[in-house]
Design a protein around this motif. Sequence first.
Motif, PDB file in Angstrom:
ATOM      1  N   ALA A   6       0.831  -1.202   0.000  1.00  0.00           N
ATOM      2  CA  ALA A   6       0.000   0.000   0.000  1.00  0.00           C
ATOM      3  C   ALA A   6       0.867   1.254   0.000  1.00  0.00           C
ATOM      4  CB  ALA A   6      -0.914   0.000   1.213  1.00  0.00           C
ATOM      5  N   PHE A  11       0.749   7.131   3.491  1.00  0.00           N
ATOM      6  CA  PHE A  11       0.002   8.384   3.538  1.00  0.00           C
ATOM      7  C   PHE A  11       0.865   9.559   3.087  1.00  0.00           C
ATOM      8  CE2 PHE A  11      -0.915  12.303   5.850  1.00  0.00           C
ATOM      9  CZ  PHE A  11      -2.215  12.546   5.439  1.00  0.00           C
ATOM     10  N   LEU A  47     -12.468   8.662   3.595  1.00  0.00           N
ATOM     11  CA  LEU A  47     -12.242   7.371   2.946  1.00  0.00           C
ATOM     12  C   LEU A  47     -11.341   7.491   1.721  1.00  0.00           C
ATOM     13  CD1 LEU A  47     -15.830   5.808   3.151  1.00  0.00           C
ATOM     14  CD2 LEU A  47     -13.839   5.293   4.580  1.00  0.00           C
ATOM     15  N   TRP A  78      -8.557   8.893   1.476  1.00  0.00           N
ATOM     16  CA  TRP A  78      -7.140   8.709   1.806  1.00  0.00           C
ATOM     17  C   TRP A  78      -6.718   7.244   1.674  1.00  0.00           C
ATOM     18  CZ3 TRP A  78      -4.404  12.859   1.680  1.00  0.00           C
ATOM     19  CH2 TRP A  78      -4.908  14.078   2.140  1.00  0.00           C
ATOM     20  N   ASP A  79      -7.709   6.312   1.659  1.00  0.00           N
ATOM     21  CA  ASP A  79      -7.389   4.892   1.508  1.00  0.00           C
ATOM     22  C   ASP A  79      -7.169   4.502   0.047  1.00  0.00           C
ATOM     23  OD1 ASP A  79      -7.619   4.461   4.250  1.00  0.00           O
ATOM     24  OD2 ASP A  79      -9.778   4.049   4.118  1.00  0.00           O
ATOM     25  N   ARG A  80      -7.447   5.408  -0.874  1.00  0.00           N
ATOM     26  CA  ARG A  80      -7.264   5.116  -2.296  1.00  0.00           C
ATOM     27  C   ARG A  80      -5.781   5.066  -2.660  1.00  0.00           C
ATOM     28  NH1 ARG A  80     -11.849   6.541  -5.686  1.00  0.00           N
ATOM     29  NH2 ARG A  80     -13.570   7.456  -4.468  1.00  0.00           N
TER      30      ARG A  80
END
Length: 289
Positions: A2, A5, A66, A68-70
């Motif tokens: 992933a 951030f 949500l 930010w999870d992309r």
Amino acid sequence: MATPFSAKLELVLKILSLSRARLAADLAVDKSVVGRWVSGAVVPSPHNMTALTRYVAQRASGFTMLDWDREPADLAAALGVETPGGPAPLPQIDGLPLSLLPQIREATAARAADLQCFFRTTRPAEAAPGHFVHDQGIVRLHDCGLLEVRMGVGETVFEGWLLPLRAQLTCIATEKHTGAMVFAIFNAGGVSGRPRRLDGVLLGTSQGSLPGVAAAPIVLDRIGELSGDREADEAHYHALLAQNPLAPPGSLPPEVEAQLSRDFGPAQIESGGDWVLRSPYHRSITTVE
């Protein structure tokens, strides 16, 4: 794996054309806090994450926590930037896009402990032919995750970044009072180890009666270690700046004087000399612990 951030925030800043300073001011946090978010040193607290998301939503309607999870491509699309099959927008350092910034950040993280130090450069004195001059410098890891560099004489100090990449260190710095800019590239002696001496080439503004652009060989010597006490290190650096910059005749090691006194150009070709000013690996005097 992933995407962290920090990389997503850097992408958002690029897309929204926001500097870290502007974001920090608008969120009422210190600029160093945003720098730590972007460098990945810390992640925003729940309170700051909520404020940051609300701030982005004011500029990109519909943006939510949500998003930010992309992953970057989907995140860019959520912000109205389509990047099908192509790279995401380039990250930036306060507006300066660098396509190799991820590699530079990785190399900086790996080498920062070895590269932070006090240093002294030696270069030909443009205003005193036949003589040499020293600049005093400091390299320190900045909150943004890059290596901050300052070097100069007296009150004339150039500030910028030292960027490690492959077997070189590239310096980009400016002097805020004169607007002058300098570039230097040093042979870094490979990808690991603590440099004691580096050699390279300096490019900058030529001063005096014939202003313009000048290039010169340069040697950098490590002269001390940072204490970890920022105020004490600043005081020591300012004491170094107060030293006489002109190198006394005969004070340079023979190998340094030879490296800085090389001839090049058309007249040197027949004798096996260089056509251009360069610092090739096979003649480098770089030393690394």
